[in-house]
Design a protein around this motif. Structure first.
Motif, PDB file in Angstrom:
ATOM      1  N   THR A   1      50.620  64.257  55.597  1.00 41.81           N
ATOM      2  CA  THR A   1      51.499  65.112  56.416  1.00 41.81           C
ATOM      3  C   THR A   1      52.618  64.237  56.961  1.00 41.81           C
ATOM      4  O   THR A   1      52.355  63.261  57.661  1.00 41.81           O
TER       5      THR A   1
ATOM      6  N   SER B   1      48.478  70.741  53.725  1.00 38.85           N
ATOM      7  CA  SER B   1      48.108  69.829  52.629  1.00 38.85           C
ATOM      8  C   SER B   1      47.212  68.720  53.152  1.00 38.85           C
ATOM      9  O   SER B   1      47.441  68.180  54.244  1.00 38.85           O
TER      10      SER B   1
ATOM     11  N   SER C   1      44.690  67.830  59.206  1.00 37.47           N
ATOM     12  CA  SER C   1      45.074  68.991  58.388  1.00 37.47           C
ATOM     13  C   SER C   1      43.816  69.707  57.883  1.00 37.47           C
ATOM     14  O   SER C   1      43.787  70.945  57.823  1.00 37.47           O
TER      15      SER C   1
ATOM     16  N   ASP D   1      50.307  71.362  63.022  1.00 35.42           N
ATOM     17  CA  ASP D   1      49.848  70.127  62.369  1.00 35.42           C
ATOM     18  C   ASP D   1      50.929  69.058  62.585  1.00 35.42           C
ATOM     19  O   ASP D   1      52.120  69.386  62.660  1.00 35.42           O
TER      20      ASP D   1
HETATM   21 MG   LIG Z   1      47.669  65.788  57.496  1.00 30.19          MG
END
Ligand SMILES: [Mg+2]
Ligand SMILES: Nc1nc2c(ncn2[C@@H]2O[C@H](COP(=O)(O)OP(=O)(O)OP(=O)(O)O)[C@@H](O)[C@H]2O)c(=O)[nH]1
Length: 344
Positions: free
Chosen positions: A171, A163, A145, A190
């Protein structure tokens, strides 16, 4: 063997630990399914690994998930690993036809290599790629991320879209497309970090946990700290005594905890040592990079070959598959014994 400028005279040459650590929560299995569903719509998969554990951060599951899709391997957190490992890792991966780049999400120039790689492919065939989609996969906490945020900052000058956090499992589901470049249009997906359902080698599991890939409450912090001490003692260039401001180097984790707790004031009422607090301080000091650049994997030729033979060619079995395989082997042996008896 003498290390640490001859102060420490007895250092372990081998670390053995039998119990493996497994962590495979439901969101990871769900994440794999989402990756597989999206794969057809993706033009490039970036498999992110941790430069501090160039071998142990390889998750063989990704071979199955990514299949023949175009892939780039990114070794992130390169700022925490010795620079000299880069040529060795590049060579070893080149032998396996895999191009790799090293990144550090705080350094724009290193992250730009990743963007350039995507742009070069996209520009090579703008008809085929009206927009270029990249899926970022990897083990938990390797910085997927953070990489996306860095790419977005560099590509379109925009702020954080994903985040991030210093613990694994931040995540928990695949993101929607995140734009990181206008022209050619490049989008990123992501994904949640994915661990192996079963890590066959206990020391590999320790390394992954030590670098933050497995939740600390699942791993045994005392074992992680003991392994860290073992590695630090093998690295003559790292003066952990100086960093921790302790009296003496030691190869005994209890002795280290006893010295360190006094230095950092990790004492309970009555002067009893707060072991947990001391171990956490030691682990945090390592993870923050205060001991300097340290690679936890051995990268000599024999070690690399051993690793690939053991874990890449044969995808690891899950705990249940492992039990079933052992039971089947046992049945086979009993059958052969019975046959042999009858023949006699
Ligand atoms: Mg992540
Ligand atoms: N030193 C250093 N730290 C980094 C780098 N990239 C990310 N981090 C830190 O590593 C931690 C994990 O980063 P994330 O981007 O959340 O990792 P992730 O792979 O998305 O993790 P999951 O979502 O849990 O799978 C954060 O504390 C980041 O600040 C890097 O290149 N160098």
């Amino acid at each position: 063997m003498a290390v640490s400028k001859g102060i420490l005279s007895l250092t372990r040459t081998h670390f053995s630990y039998e119990k493996t650590i497994n962590w495979f929560p439901g969101h990871m299995a769900k994440g794999i399914k989402q990756m597989q569903d999206q794969l057809r719509a993706v033009d490039l998969v970036v498999e992110t690994r941790d430069a501090r554990i160039p071998l142990s951060s390889i998750n063989p599951q990704f071979e199955r998930i990514i299949g023949g899709k175009s892939r780039l391997v990114v070794y992130n957190k390169a700022d925490l690993a010795p620079a000299e490992i880069q040529s060795v890792v590049r060579q070893e991966m080149a032998k396996r036809n895999q191009k790799v780049i090293f990144t550090d999400t705080f350094s724009s120039s290193s992250v730009k290599q990743l963007l350039n790689h995507a742009v070069d492919i996209a520009k090579g065939d703008l008809v085929r790629y009206p927009q270029f989609s990249v899926m970022i996969v990897g083990m938990p906490n390797v910085g997927k991320s953070s990489l996306i945020n860095a790419l977005r900052r560099i590509g379109i000058g925009r702020g954080k879209a994903a985040s991030t956090g210093a613990k694994p499992g931040v995540t928990r589901a695949m993101s929607s497309k995140i734009k990181v470049l206008e022209s050619p249009p490049v989008y990123l997906l992501d994904t949640p970090g994915v661990m192996m359902p079963f890590i066959p080698d206990p020391v590999t599991a320790i390394k992954v946990a030590l670098t933050g890939g497995i939740k600390d409450n699942i791993a045994d912090e005392a074992i992680l700290a003991d392994y860290l001490l073992f590695r630090l003692n093998r690295c003559a260039h790292i003066d952990y005594k100086e960093v921790l401001k302790i009296e003496e180097p030691t190869d005994d984790i209890n002795c280290l905890v006893s010295q360190l707790s006094k230095k950092i004031g990790a004492l309970r009422q009555g002067g009893e040592i707060d072991v947990d607090k001391t171990l956490q301080f030691f682990l945090r000091t390592y993870r923050n990079g205060a001991f300097g650049k340290l690679c936890l994997d051995d990268l000599d030729q024999a070690a690399v070959e051993r690793f690939f033979c053991a874990s890449i060619q044969e995808p690891p079995l899950s705990k249940n598959q492992d039990k079933k395989a052992k039971r089947a082997a046992q049945r086979q042996r009993s059958l052969e014994k019975a046959k042999a008896k009858n023949l006699v």
